[in-house]
Design a protein around this motif. Structure first.
Motif, PDB file in Angstrom:
ATOM      1  N   GLY A  67      -3.594  20.225   5.339  1.00  0.00           N
ATOM      2  CA  GLY A  67      -3.889  21.628   5.104  1.00  0.00           C
ATOM      3  C   GLY A  67      -5.362  21.819   4.814  1.00  0.00           C
ATOM      4  N   LYS A  68      -5.723  22.909   4.170  1.00  0.00           N
ATOM      5  CA  LYS A  68      -7.130  23.198   3.894  1.00  0.00           C
ATOM      6  C   LYS A  68      -7.749  22.154   2.977  1.00  0.00           C
ATOM      7  CE  LYS A  68      -6.817  28.198   4.571  1.00  0.00           C
ATOM      8  NZ  LYS A  68      -6.979  29.538   3.956  1.00  0.00           N
ATOM      9  N   ASN A  69      -6.989  21.672   2.002  1.00  0.00           N
ATOM     10  CA  ASN A  69      -7.503  20.670   1.065  1.00  0.00           C
ATOM     11  C   ASN A  69      -6.934  19.300   1.420  1.00  0.00           C
ATOM     12  OD1 ASN A  69      -8.898  22.655  -0.529  1.00  0.00           O
ATOM     13  ND2 ASN A  69      -6.898  23.237  -1.372  1.00  0.00           N
ATOM     14  N   LYS A  70      -7.266  18.827   2.606  1.00  0.00           N
ATOM     15  CA  LYS A  70      -6.726  17.557   3.096  1.00  0.00           C
ATOM     16  C   LYS A  70      -7.217  16.387   2.237  1.00  0.00           C
ATOM     17  CE  LYS A  70      -6.580  14.565   7.182  1.00  0.00           C
ATOM     18  NZ  LYS A  70      -7.264  13.406   6.621  1.00  0.00           N
ATOM     19  N   LYS A  71      -6.284  15.508   1.881  1.00  0.00           N
ATOM     20  CA  LYS A  71      -6.617  14.301   1.128  1.00  0.00           C
ATOM     21  C   LYS A  71      -5.866  13.123   1.723  1.00  0.00           C
ATOM     22  CE  LYS A  71      -7.400  16.519  -3.382  1.00  0.00           C
ATOM     23  NZ  LYS A  71      -6.920  16.573  -4.784  1.00  0.00           N
ATOM     24  N   TYR A 102       0.854  -1.193   0.000  1.00  0.00           N
ATOM     25  CA  TYR A 102       0.000   0.000   0.000  1.00  0.00           C
ATOM     26  C   TYR A 102       0.883   1.234   0.000  1.00  0.00           C
ATOM     27  CZ  TYR A 102      -3.786  -3.139   1.502  1.00  0.00           C
ATOM     28  OH  TYR A 102      -4.714  -4.155   1.591  1.00  0.00           O
ATOM     29  N   ASN A 103       0.682   2.093  -0.992  1.00  0.00           N
ATOM     30  CA  ASN A 103       1.378   3.374  -1.037  1.00  0.00           C
ATOM     31  C   ASN A 103       0.432   4.453  -0.525  1.00  0.00           C
ATOM     32  OD1 ASN A 103       3.911   2.539  -2.279  1.00  0.00           O
ATOM     33  ND2 ASN A 103       2.652   2.059  -4.067  1.00  0.00           N
ATOM     34  N   ILE A 104       0.799   5.058   0.602  1.00  0.00           N
ATOM     35  CA  ILE A 104      -0.069   6.021   1.269  1.00  0.00           C
ATOM     36  C   ILE A 104       0.431   7.441   1.012  1.00  0.00           C
ATOM     37  CG2 ILE A 104      -1.178   6.628   3.460  1.00  0.00           C
ATOM     38  CD1 ILE A 104      -1.504   3.679   2.591  1.00  0.00           C
ATOM     39  N   THR A 105      -0.481   8.344   0.712  1.00  0.00           N
ATOM     40  CA  THR A 105      -0.159   9.767   0.596  1.00  0.00           C
ATOM     41  C   THR A 105      -1.199  10.565   1.380  1.00  0.00           C
ATOM     42  OG1 THR A 105       0.789   9.472  -1.619  1.00  0.00           O
ATOM     43  CG2 THR A 105       0.204  11.717  -0.960  1.00  0.00           C
ATOM     44  N   LYS A 144      -6.037   6.401  -4.522  1.00  0.00           N
ATOM     45  CA  LYS A 144      -7.486   6.536  -4.408  1.00  0.00           C
ATOM     46  C   LYS A 144      -7.858   7.072  -3.028  1.00  0.00           C
ATOM     47  CE  LYS A 144      -8.548   2.781  -7.654  1.00  0.00           C
ATOM     48  NZ  LYS A 144      -9.246   1.482  -7.827  1.00  0.00           N
ATOM     49  N   PRO A 145      -8.858   7.969  -2.938  1.00  0.00           N
ATOM     50  CA  PRO A 145      -9.243   8.534  -1.641  1.00  0.00           C
ATOM     51  C   PRO A 145      -9.959   7.517  -0.749  1.00  0.00           C
ATOM     52  CG  PRO A 145     -10.722   9.309  -3.370  1.00  0.00           C
ATOM     53  CD  PRO A 145      -9.637   8.538  -4.059  1.00  0.00           C
ATOM     54  N   TYR A 146      -9.608   7.530   0.539  1.00  0.00           N
ATOM     55  CA  TYR A 146     -10.242   6.646   1.524  1.00  0.00           C
ATOM     56  C   TYR A 146     -10.570   7.449   2.777  1.00  0.00           C
ATOM     57  CZ  TYR A 146      -9.222   2.314  -1.002  1.00  0.00           C
ATOM     58  OH  TYR A 146      -9.200   1.300  -1.926  1.00  0.00           O
ATOM     59  N   GLY A 147     -11.546   6.947   3.554  1.00  0.00           N
ATOM     60  CA  GLY A 147     -11.975   7.616   4.774  1.00  0.00           C
ATOM     61  C   GLY A 147     -11.256   7.105   6.000  1.00  0.00           C
ATOM     62  N   LEU A 148     -11.501   7.780   7.112  1.00  0.00           N
ATOM     63  CA  LEU A 148     -10.848   7.460   8.386  1.00  0.00           C
ATOM     64  C   LEU A 148     -11.096   6.007   8.808  1.00  0.00           C
ATOM     65  CD1 LEU A 148     -10.664   9.723  11.472  1.00  0.00           C
ATOM     66  CD2 LEU A 148     -11.609   7.453  11.763  1.00  0.00           C
ATOM     67  N   LYS A 149     -12.345   5.563   8.702  1.00  0.00           N
ATOM     68  CA  LYS A 149     -12.682   4.196   9.089  1.00  0.00           C
ATOM     69  C   LYS A 149     -11.904   3.180   8.260  1.00  0.00           C
ATOM     70  CE  LYS A 149     -16.558   0.959   9.405  1.00  0.00           C
ATOM     71  NZ  LYS A 149     -18.013   0.761   9.155  1.00  0.00           N
TER      72      LYS A 149
END
Length: 327
Positions: A83-87, A76-79, A93-98
Protein backbone atom coordinates in the motif's frame (compact mmCIF):
# COMPACT_ATOMS: atom_id res chain seq x y z
CA UNK A 1 16.00 -23.14 1.11
CA UNK A 2 12.21 -23.36 1.06
CA UNK A 3 9.08 -21.39 1.92
CA UNK A 4 7.35 -23.20 4.77
CA UNK A 5 4.07 -21.26 4.87
CA UNK A 6 2.22 -18.17 3.79
CA UNK A 7 -0.46 -15.95 5.29
CA UNK A 8 -2.30 -13.47 3.05
CA UNK A 9 -4.56 -10.69 4.28
CA UNK A 10 -6.62 -8.56 1.86
CA UNK A 11 -4.48 -9.15 -1.25
CA UNK A 12 -6.49 -9.14 -4.51
CA UNK A 13 -9.02 -12.01 -4.26
CA UNK A 14 -7.44 -13.34 -1.03
CA UNK A 15 -9.15 -11.86 2.02
CA UNK A 16 -7.72 -14.18 4.68
CA UNK A 17 -5.72 -17.16 3.46
CA UNK A 18 -3.14 -19.41 5.13
CA UNK A 19 -1.31 -22.40 3.67
CA UNK A 20 1.63 -24.67 4.51
CA UNK A 21 3.86 -25.89 1.66
CA UNK A 22 6.02 -28.87 0.80
CA UNK A 23 9.80 -28.26 0.63
CA UNK A 24 9.70 -30.00 -2.77
CA UNK A 25 6.94 -29.78 -5.42
CA UNK A 26 3.73 -27.79 -4.94
CA UNK A 27 0.92 -27.74 -7.50
CA UNK A 28 -1.55 -24.83 -7.36
CA UNK A 29 -4.67 -26.17 -9.08
CA UNK A 30 -7.85 -24.35 -10.00
CA UNK A 31 -10.07 -23.07 -12.78
CA UNK A 32 -9.50 -19.68 -14.39
CA UNK A 33 -10.07 -16.67 -12.10
CA UNK A 34 -9.67 -18.67 -8.88
CA UNK A 35 -6.44 -16.87 -7.89
CA UNK A 36 -3.66 -19.24 -9.03
CA UNK A 37 -1.45 -16.46 -10.39
CA UNK A 38 -2.31 -14.18 -7.46
CA UNK A 39 -1.11 -16.84 -5.01
CA UNK A 40 2.06 -17.34 -7.06
CA UNK A 41 2.62 -13.58 -7.08
CA UNK A 42 2.16 -13.35 -3.31
CA UNK A 43 4.91 -15.98 -2.95
CA UNK A 44 7.08 -13.99 -5.36
CA UNK A 45 6.48 -10.81 -3.34
CA UNK A 46 7.62 -12.56 -0.15
CA UNK A 47 10.86 -13.58 -1.86
CA UNK A 48 11.56 -10.40 -3.83
CA UNK A 49 9.72 -7.53 -2.09
CA UNK A 50 7.90 -6.65 -5.34
CA UNK A 51 5.33 -8.11 -7.72
CA UNK A 52 6.10 -9.88 -11.02
CA UNK A 53 2.74 -8.90 -12.51
CA UNK A 54 2.82 -5.09 -12.67
CA UNK A 55 5.82 -2.92 -11.92
CA UNK A 56 3.94 -0.02 -10.32
CA UNK A 57 1.15 -2.08 -8.77
CA UNK A 58 2.62 -2.17 -5.29
CA UNK A 59 2.09 1.50 -4.40
CA UNK A 60 -1.49 1.73 -5.68
CA UNK A 61 -3.26 -1.17 -3.97
CA UNK A 62 -5.14 -0.96 -0.71
CA UNK A 63 -3.49 -1.98 2.53
CA UNK A 64 -2.52 -5.65 2.39
CA UNK A 65 -0.17 -7.91 4.34
CA UNK A 66 1.69 -11.02 3.23
CA UNK A 67 3.62 -13.07 5.77
CA UNK A 68 5.70 -16.21 5.44
CA UNK A 69 8.43 -18.34 6.99
CA UNK A 70 11.52 -19.26 5.00
CA UNK A 71 13.78 -22.07 6.17
CA UNK A 72 17.40 -21.70 5.19
CA UNK A 73 20.53 -21.83 7.36
CA UNK A 74 18.32 -20.07 9.89
CA UNK A 75 14.59 -19.30 10.03
CA UNK A 76 13.45 -16.05 8.40
CA UNK A 77 10.06 -14.57 9.23
CA UNK A 78 9.02 -12.27 6.39
CA UNK A 79 6.34 -9.58 6.56
CA UNK A 80 5.43 -7.43 3.55
CA UNK A 81 3.02 -4.54 4.13
CA UNK A 82 1.60 -3.32 0.82
CA UNK A 83 0.00 0.00 0.00
CA UNK A 84 1.06 3.62 0.41
CA UNK A 85 3.25 2.82 3.43
CA UNK A 86 4.97 -0.24 1.98
CA UNK A 87 7.35 -2.06 4.33
CA UNK A 88 9.47 -5.15 3.75
CA UNK A 89 10.57 -6.77 7.00
CA UNK A 90 12.85 -9.72 7.71
CA UNK A 91 12.70 -10.85 11.33
CA UNK A 92 11.02 -7.51 12.15
CA UNK A 93 13.80 -5.40 10.56
CA UNK A 94 13.44 -3.41 7.30
CA UNK A 95 15.43 -4.63 4.27
CA UNK A 96 15.80 -3.44 0.67
CA UNK A 97 15.06 -5.13 -2.64
CA UNK A 98 18.68 -6.14 -3.23
CA UNK A 99 18.84 -7.81 0.21
CA UNK A 100 15.78 -9.91 -0.61
CA UNK A 101 17.21 -11.03 -3.94
CA UNK A 102 20.51 -12.05 -2.34
CA UNK A 103 18.95 -13.80 0.68
CA UNK A 104 16.03 -15.50 -1.10
CA UNK A 105 16.93 -16.34 -4.72
CA UNK A 106 13.97 -17.23 -6.90
CA UNK A 107 13.31 -17.80 -10.60
CA UNK A 108 9.98 -17.11 -12.31
CA UNK A 109 8.55 -18.56 -15.53
CA UNK A 110 5.25 -16.86 -16.31
CA UNK A 111 2.94 -15.86 -19.14
CA UNK A 112 4.22 -12.29 -18.70
CA UNK A 113 7.77 -13.53 -19.35
CA UNK A 114 6.56 -15.32 -22.47
CA UNK A 115 4.74 -12.23 -23.75
CA UNK A 116 7.89 -10.14 -23.16
CA UNK A 117 10.17 -12.80 -24.64
CA UNK A 118 10.52 -11.03 -28.02
CA UNK A 119 11.71 -7.82 -26.37
CA UNK A 120 15.45 -7.19 -26.16
CA UNK A 121 15.09 -5.64 -22.73
CA UNK A 122 13.62 -8.84 -21.28
CA UNK A 123 16.32 -11.09 -22.77
CA UNK A 124 19.12 -8.75 -21.67
CA UNK A 125 17.56 -8.56 -18.19
CA UNK A 126 17.62 -12.37 -18.07
CA UNK A 127 21.33 -12.29 -18.94
CA UNK A 128 21.88 -9.64 -16.26
CA UNK A 129 20.20 -11.94 -13.74
CA UNK A 130 22.72 -14.61 -14.73
CA UNK A 131 25.48 -12.07 -13.96
CA UNK A 132 23.87 -11.18 -10.63
CA UNK A 133 24.34 -14.74 -9.32
CA UNK A 134 28.10 -14.29 -9.14
CA UNK A 135 28.25 -10.49 -8.97
CA UNK A 136 25.37 -9.09 -6.85
CA UNK A 137 26.76 -5.56 -7.28
CA UNK A 138 25.73 -5.61 -10.95
CA UNK A 139 22.17 -4.62 -9.96
CA UNK A 140 23.40 -1.44 -8.27
CA UNK A 141 25.63 -0.64 -11.25
CA UNK A 142 22.66 -1.03 -13.63
CA UNK A 143 20.41 1.11 -11.39
CA UNK A 144 23.06 3.83 -11.09
CA UNK A 145 23.59 3.85 -14.86
CA UNK A 146 19.83 4.15 -15.45
CA UNK A 147 19.73 7.15 -13.07
CA UNK A 148 22.67 8.78 -14.86
CA UNK A 149 21.00 8.26 -18.25
CA UNK A 150 17.78 9.84 -16.96
CA UNK A 151 19.69 12.81 -15.57
CA UNK A 152 21.64 13.16 -18.82
CA UNK A 153 18.42 13.36 -20.81
CA UNK A 154 17.34 16.36 -18.72
CA UNK A 155 20.76 18.01 -19.04
CA UNK A 156 20.81 17.49 -22.80
CA UNK A 157 17.45 19.24 -23.08
CA UNK A 158 18.90 22.12 -21.06
CA UNK A 159 22.08 22.01 -23.22
CA UNK A 160 24.29 21.74 -20.13
CA UNK A 161 27.08 20.07 -22.10
CA UNK A 162 29.82 20.38 -19.49
CA UNK A 163 27.83 18.42 -16.91
CA UNK A 164 26.82 15.91 -19.61
CA UNK A 165 30.51 15.20 -20.29
CA UNK A 166 31.16 14.55 -16.59
CA UNK A 167 28.17 12.16 -16.37
CA UNK A 168 29.26 10.39 -19.56
CA UNK A 169 32.52 9.36 -17.88
CA UNK A 170 30.56 7.56 -15.14
CA UNK A 171 28.20 6.01 -17.69
CA UNK A 172 31.10 4.75 -19.82
CA UNK A 173 32.80 3.14 -16.82
CA UNK A 174 29.59 1.36 -15.75
CA UNK A 175 28.64 0.31 -19.27
CA UNK A 176 31.99 -1.42 -19.76
CA UNK A 177 31.37 -3.45 -16.59
CA UNK A 178 27.79 -4.34 -17.57
CA UNK A 179 28.69 -5.37 -21.12
CA UNK A 180 31.67 -7.44 -19.99
CA UNK A 181 29.44 -9.25 -17.48
CA UNK A 182 26.90 -9.89 -20.24
CA UNK A 183 29.59 -11.39 -22.49
CA UNK A 184 30.78 -13.74 -19.73
CA UNK A 185 27.22 -14.74 -18.81
CA UNK A 186 26.36 -15.41 -22.44
CA UNK A 187 29.24 -17.86 -22.77
CA UNK A 188 27.99 -19.79 -19.74
CA UNK A 189 24.36 -19.76 -20.94
CA UNK A 190 25.38 -21.14 -24.33
CA UNK A 191 27.28 -23.97 -22.64
CA UNK A 192 24.14 -24.94 -20.72
CA UNK A 193 22.00 -24.63 -23.85
CA UNK A 194 24.39 -26.89 -25.74
CA UNK A 195 23.41 -29.71 -23.37
CA UNK A 196 19.63 -29.04 -23.39
CA UNK A 197 17.52 -31.98 -24.55
CA UNK A 198 14.06 -30.41 -24.73
CA UNK A 199 14.27 -29.45 -28.42
CA UNK A 200 16.03 -31.45 -31.12
CA UNK A 201 17.64 -28.29 -32.42
CA UNK A 202 20.61 -26.19 -31.39
CA UNK A 203 19.77 -23.15 -29.25
CA UNK A 204 22.29 -20.33 -29.15
CA UNK A 205 22.36 -16.72 -27.98
CA UNK A 206 24.26 -14.16 -30.07
CA UNK A 207 25.28 -10.88 -28.43
CA UNK A 208 26.84 -7.72 -29.84
CA UNK A 209 27.18 -4.74 -27.49
CA UNK A 210 26.52 -1.22 -28.70
CA UNK A 211 29.73 0.72 -28.19
CA UNK A 212 29.24 3.96 -26.30
CA UNK A 213 31.85 5.98 -28.22
CA UNK A 214 32.55 9.55 -29.32
CA UNK A 215 30.30 9.18 -32.36
CA UNK A 216 27.24 8.47 -30.20
CA UNK A 217 28.24 11.12 -27.67
CA UNK A 218 28.50 13.78 -30.41
CA UNK A 219 25.16 12.71 -31.93
CA UNK A 220 23.50 13.04 -28.53
CA UNK A 221 24.89 16.55 -28.07
CA UNK A 222 23.77 17.57 -31.57
CA UNK A 223 20.25 16.15 -31.15
CA UNK A 224 19.84 17.10 -27.47
CA UNK A 225 18.53 13.64 -26.48
CA UNK A 226 19.80 10.21 -25.42
CA UNK A 227 20.69 7.75 -28.15
CA UNK A 228 22.46 5.21 -26.00
CA UNK A 229 20.56 3.07 -23.45
CA UNK A 230 21.39 -0.12 -21.57
CA UNK A 231 19.06 -2.08 -23.83
CA UNK A 232 20.28 -1.03 -27.27
CA UNK A 233 22.74 -3.95 -27.41
CA UNK A 234 22.06 -6.48 -30.16
CA UNK A 235 20.82 -9.86 -28.85
CA UNK A 236 19.46 -12.77 -30.89
CA UNK A 237 18.18 -16.21 -29.93
CA UNK A 238 18.99 -18.69 -32.67
CA UNK A 239 17.42 -22.08 -33.28
CA UNK A 240 19.62 -23.97 -35.76
CA UNK A 241 21.07 -20.56 -36.71
CA UNK A 242 17.61 -19.07 -37.44
CA UNK A 243 16.15 -16.25 -35.36
CA UNK A 244 13.30 -17.83 -33.37
CA UNK A 245 11.12 -14.74 -33.67
CA UNK A 246 11.14 -15.03 -37.46
CA UNK A 247 10.76 -18.78 -37.94
CA UNK A 248 9.55 -20.57 -34.79
CA UNK A 249 6.07 -21.55 -33.60
CA UNK A 250 4.61 -20.38 -30.28
CA UNK A 251 5.31 -23.81 -28.78
CA UNK A 252 8.96 -23.73 -29.87
CA UNK A 253 9.42 -20.23 -28.47
CA UNK A 254 7.97 -21.31 -25.13
CA UNK A 255 10.28 -24.34 -25.00
CA UNK A 256 13.30 -22.16 -25.83
CA UNK A 257 12.38 -19.78 -23.00
CA UNK A 258 11.91 -22.77 -20.68
CA UNK A 259 15.38 -24.02 -21.70
CA UNK A 260 16.84 -20.59 -20.87
CA UNK A 261 15.13 -20.61 -17.47
CA UNK A 262 16.42 -24.15 -16.81
CA UNK A 263 19.95 -22.92 -17.64
CA UNK A 264 19.54 -20.19 -15.04
CA UNK A 265 18.31 -22.73 -12.46
CA UNK A 266 21.20 -25.10 -13.15
CA UNK A 267 23.71 -22.28 -12.75
CA UNK A 268 22.20 -21.19 -9.43
CA UNK A 269 22.26 -24.79 -8.22
CA UNK A 270 25.88 -25.28 -9.31
CA UNK A 271 26.78 -22.43 -6.94
CA UNK A 272 24.65 -23.92 -4.11
CA UNK A 273 22.14 -21.05 -4.29
CA UNK A 274 19.08 -23.38 -4.49
CA UNK A 275 16.49 -20.87 -5.79
CA UNK A 276 12.76 -21.35 -5.29
CA UNK A 277 11.12 -21.96 -8.69
CA UNK A 278 7.78 -20.37 -9.63
CA UNK A 279 6.05 -21.56 -12.83
CA UNK A 280 2.82 -20.07 -14.17
CA UNK A 281 0.82 -21.23 -17.22
CA UNK A 282 3.30 -23.85 -18.44
CA UNK A 283 0.70 -25.88 -20.34
CA UNK A 284 -0.54 -23.21 -22.78
CA UNK A 285 0.54 -23.66 -26.45
CA UNK A 286 2.47 -26.84 -25.56
CA UNK A 287 1.71 -30.34 -26.85
CA UNK A 288 1.14 -33.11 -24.30
CA UNK A 289 4.40 -34.79 -25.37
CA UNK A 290 6.49 -31.66 -24.84
CA UNK A 291 4.64 -30.85 -21.62
CA UNK A 292 5.62 -34.29 -20.28
CA UNK A 293 9.25 -33.56 -21.20
CA UNK A 294 9.15 -30.26 -19.32
CA UNK A 295 7.55 -31.88 -16.28
CA UNK A 296 10.26 -34.58 -16.35
CA UNK A 297 12.90 -31.82 -16.25
CA UNK A 298 11.14 -30.18 -13.30
CA UNK A 299 11.04 -33.55 -11.52
CA UNK A 300 14.85 -33.76 -11.65
CA UNK A 301 15.16 -30.59 -9.55
CA UNK A 302 15.73 -30.72 -5.81
CA UNK A 303 14.51 -27.13 -5.51
CA UNK A 304 11.20 -26.14 -4.02
CA UNK A 305 8.82 -25.65 -6.96
CA UNK A 306 5.43 -23.94 -7.24
CA UNK A 307 3.53 -24.59 -10.45
CA UNK A 308 0.02 -23.48 -11.44
CA UNK A 309 -2.36 -25.62 -13.51
CA UNK A 310 -6.02 -25.89 -14.45
CA UNK A 311 -5.60 -29.64 -13.98
CA UNK A 312 -3.38 -30.94 -16.77
CA UNK A 313 -0.19 -31.15 -14.71
CA UNK A 314 0.34 -33.98 -12.27
CA UNK A 315 3.54 -34.66 -10.36
CA UNK A 316 3.92 -37.75 -8.20
CA UNK A 317 4.11 -37.02 -4.44
CA UNK A 318 3.53 -33.30 -5.01
CA UNK A 319 1.61 -31.20 -2.51
CA UNK A 320 -1.58 -30.06 -4.27
CA UNK A 321 -3.32 -26.82 -3.32
CA UNK A 322 -6.87 -26.88 -4.70
CA UNK A 323 -8.36 -23.41 -5.16
CA UNK A 324 -12.01 -22.57 -5.58
CA UNK A 325 -13.86 -19.35 -6.30
CA UNK A 326 -14.62 -18.94 -2.60
CA UNK A 327 -11.29 -18.05 -1.00
Amino acid sequence: MYLENISILNFRNYKNFTKTFSPQKNIIKGENATGKTNLLDSIYILLNSHSFIRKNYMNKIEQSTIKGTIKKDITYNITIHLGKNKKSLINSKPYGLKDFKILFPSIIFSIKDFLNFNEKKYILSLIDKFSFIENPNIIQIILNTAKHLKLKRILLEKKDINTVKIINKNILKNVEIIQENRKQSLQKINLYLKDQNLINKNIKLSYKPLIFDEKIINLEIQSNHNIFTLYKDSIEILLDENNIFSYSSLGEKKMVLFSLIMSLIKHYNSLNKSPIILIDDLEGDISNTNLEKMISMINTLNNQVFITTIGNINIKNANTINLSEAI
